[in-house]
Design a protein around this motif. Sequence first.
Motif, mmCIF file in Angstrom:
data_model
loop_
_atom_site.group_PDB
_atom_site.id
_atom_site.type_symbol
_atom_site.label_atom_id
_atom_site.label_comp_id
_atom_site.label_asym_id
_atom_site.label_seq_id
_atom_site.Cartn_x
_atom_site.Cartn_y
_atom_site.Cartn_z
ATOM 1 N N VAL A 1 0.836 -1.204 0.000
ATOM 2 C CA VAL A 1 0.000 0.000 0.000
ATOM 3 C C VAL A 1 0.873 1.256 0.000
ATOM 4 O O VAL A 1 1.866 1.340 0.724
ATOM 5 C CB VAL A 1 -0.954 0.003 1.222
ATOM 6 N N VAL A 2 0.450 2.213 -0.839
ATOM 7 C CA VAL A 2 1.156 3.491 -0.926
ATOM 8 C C VAL A 2 0.178 4.586 -0.509
ATOM 9 O O VAL A 2 -0.888 4.722 -1.105
ATOM 10 C CB VAL A 2 1.613 3.757 -2.386
ATOM 11 N N ILE A 3 0.523 5.333 0.528
ATOM 12 C CA ILE A 3 -0.340 6.455 0.938
ATOM 13 C C ILE A 3 0.258 7.732 0.363
ATOM 14 O O ILE A 3 1.448 8.003 0.536
ATOM 15 C CB ILE A 3 -0.403 6.587 2.474
ATOM 16 N N VAL A 4 -0.565 8.514 -0.338
ATOM 17 C CA VAL A 4 -0.091 9.778 -0.907
ATOM 18 C C VAL A 4 -0.764 10.910 -0.133
ATOM 19 O O VAL A 4 -1.975 11.110 -0.238
ATOM 20 C CB VAL A 4 -0.438 9.884 -2.414
ATOM 21 N N GLN A 5 0.024 11.601 0.661
ATOM 22 C CA GLN A 5 -0.562 12.630 1.524
ATOM 23 C C GLN A 5 0.531 13.567 2.026
ATOM 24 O O GLN A 5 1.599 13.118 2.433
ATOM 25 C CB GLN A 5 -1.276 11.939 2.712
ATOM 26 N N ASN A 6 0.254 14.862 1.995
ATOM 27 C CA ASN A 6 1.213 15.839 2.533
ATOM 28 C C ASN A 6 1.175 15.871 4.053
ATOM 29 O O ASN A 6 0.168 15.487 4.664
ATOM 30 C CB ASN A 6 0.884 17.241 2.002
ATOM 31 N N THR A 7 2.238 16.384 4.622
ATOM 32 C CA THR A 7 2.275 16.540 6.083
ATOM 33 C C THR A 7 2.225 18.024 6.432
ATOM 34 O O THR A 7 2.731 18.455 7.456
ATOM 35 C CB THR A 7 3.532 15.882 6.662
ATOM 36 N N TYR A 8 1.638 18.801 5.554
ATOM 37 C CA TYR A 8 1.439 20.240 5.752
ATOM 38 C C TYR A 8 0.092 20.588 5.173
ATOM 39 O O TYR A 8 -0.258 20.048 4.127
ATOM 40 C CB TYR A 8 2.532 21.039 5.026
ATOM 41 N N PRO A 9 -0.700 21.504 5.733
ATOM 42 C CA PRO A 9 -0.523 22.018 7.090
ATOM 43 C C PRO A 9 -0.804 20.952 8.143
ATOM 44 O O PRO A 9 -1.082 19.796 7.796
ATOM 45 C CB PRO A 9 -1.518 23.173 7.159
ATOM 46 N N ASP A 10 -0.757 21.347 9.409
ATOM 47 C CA ASP A 10 -0.783 20.375 10.497
ATOM 48 C C ASP A 10 -1.938 19.355 10.393
ATOM 49 O O ASP A 10 -1.772 18.185 10.720
ATOM 50 C CB ASP A 10 -0.861 21.090 11.854
ATOM 51 N N GLY A 11 -3.093 19.812 9.929
ATOM 52 C CA GLY A 11 -4.242 18.913 9.812
ATOM 53 C C GLY A 11 -3.935 17.734 8.901
ATOM 54 O O GLY A 11 -4.397 16.610 9.118
ATOM 55 N N ASN A 12 -3.140 17.980 7.863
ATOM 56 C CA ASN A 12 -2.787 16.896 6.932
ATOM 57 C C ASN A 12 -1.818 15.902 7.563
ATOM 58 O O ASN A 12 -1.812 14.716 7.215
ATOM 59 C CB ASN A 12 -2.171 17.474 5.659
ATOM 60 N N LEU A 13 -1.015 16.388 8.478
ATOM 61 C CA LEU A 13 -0.088 15.504 9.194
ATOM 62 C C LEU A 13 -0.898 14.513 10.054
ATOM 63 O O LEU A 13 -0.642 13.309 10.049
ATOM 64 C CB LEU A 13 0.844 16.358 10.060
ATOM 65 N N ILE A 14 -1.884 15.042 10.745
ATOM 66 C CA ILE A 14 -2.745 14.175 11.574
ATOM 67 C C ILE A 14 -3.454 13.157 10.688
ATOM 68 O O ILE A 14 -3.526 11.967 11.011
ATOM 69 C CB ILE A 14 -3.790 15.031 12.348
ATOM 70 N N GLU A 15 -3.943 13.628 9.530
ATOM 71 C CA GLU A 15 -4.629 12.697 8.625
ATOM 72 C C GLU A 15 -3.681 11.585 8.186
ATOM 73 O O GLU A 15 -4.070 10.419 8.093
ATOM 74 C CB GLU A 15 -5.174 13.458 7.413
ATOM 75 N N MET A 16 -2.429 11.924 7.936
ATOM 76 C CA MET A 16 -1.440 10.907 7.557
ATOM 77 C C MET A 16 -1.295 9.851 8.664
ATOM 78 O O MET A 16 -1.308 8.640 8.398
ATOM 79 C CB MET A 16 -0.090 11.565 7.267
ATOM 80 N N PHE A 17 -1.167 10.302 9.919
ATOM 81 C CA PHE A 17 -1.040 9.342 11.033
ATOM 82 C C PHE A 17 -2.252 8.397 11.057
ATOM 83 O O PHE A 17 -2.128 7.189 11.257
ATOM 84 C CB PHE A 17 -0.954 10.070 12.379
#
Length: 284
Positions: free
Chosen positions: A50-66
């Motif tokens: 599995v490949v997750i494509v997601q930015n870690t900016y802004p902070d909300g996107n970092l949480i979504e990645m986790f």
Amino acid sequence: MIIVGGSSSRDLAKELAAALGCAHVQAATTRFPDGECYTRIDHKELNDDVVIVQNTYPDGNLIEMFLLQDAVKRLGAKTITLVIPYFGYARQDRVFKTGEPESARVMTKHLGLVCDRIITVDIHKEAVLDYFDCPHEDLKAAGVIADYFKDKEIDLVVSPDVGAIDRARSVAEKLGAESDHLKKTRISGSEVRMEPADTDCKGKSVLIVDDMISTGGTIIAAAQALREAGATRVYVACTHGVFVNNAIERLTGSSLDTLLCCNTLENEVSHISVAPIIASALSR
Ligand code: R5P
């Protein structure tokens, strides 16, 4: 391989899956009334790489990645690769003043807890790569930027400061153009002073390349300096169009002719796709 798109990179994830001919799943992400993130991958299992494509900016996107990392693991992912087109917090790669955190290291440690491999694009400081414990690769967007401009008859490629000269040189070599750098002095967070390039700019089509545009202060000053030095056209291309506040408006009303960025951050001028370089890294 299954490509899972996070909310920051919907189009890029789709494009990657199409380029690789593999399955694509879009995570459904919403926010609770209090702002907390809720995400769900509507599948019974993801029993594959599995490949997750997601930015870690802004902070909300970092949480979504986790949250996505945990979700794909629970769905049975065999391996997890994080594609982070724009890696946030890469500027603070060390403690500059006592009492500060080493922000980039905090991010790499936490992201690395649930993954087997990390792919980034033009990370702001390459020193950050050393903090990853898992296999990692930082891809360069210079090739796709050069491809985009191959029919535009660019005479000169410049970087706004000496530190970014390698990127300008690499784009220039691919275009068969000259390269140079401007001399930038930062006056405040949004203001910079720019001295002209050594190369004669008179009557030339110039392309400014940078890794990121945030407030736009650097590029506005660079375009102005090139115009004053006699450049007839000023194109601007960056990898990450962060564009804080009304940066796009300020930039389009300034001395430059064309503004473009890569789709590491998806916005109205992100017409240069990094999908080919990411697809090629994933298939290696
Ligand atoms: C600097 O190291 C970067 O490469 C960019 O030039 C800078 O971050 C751009 O910032 P701004 O758009 O706020 O001038």
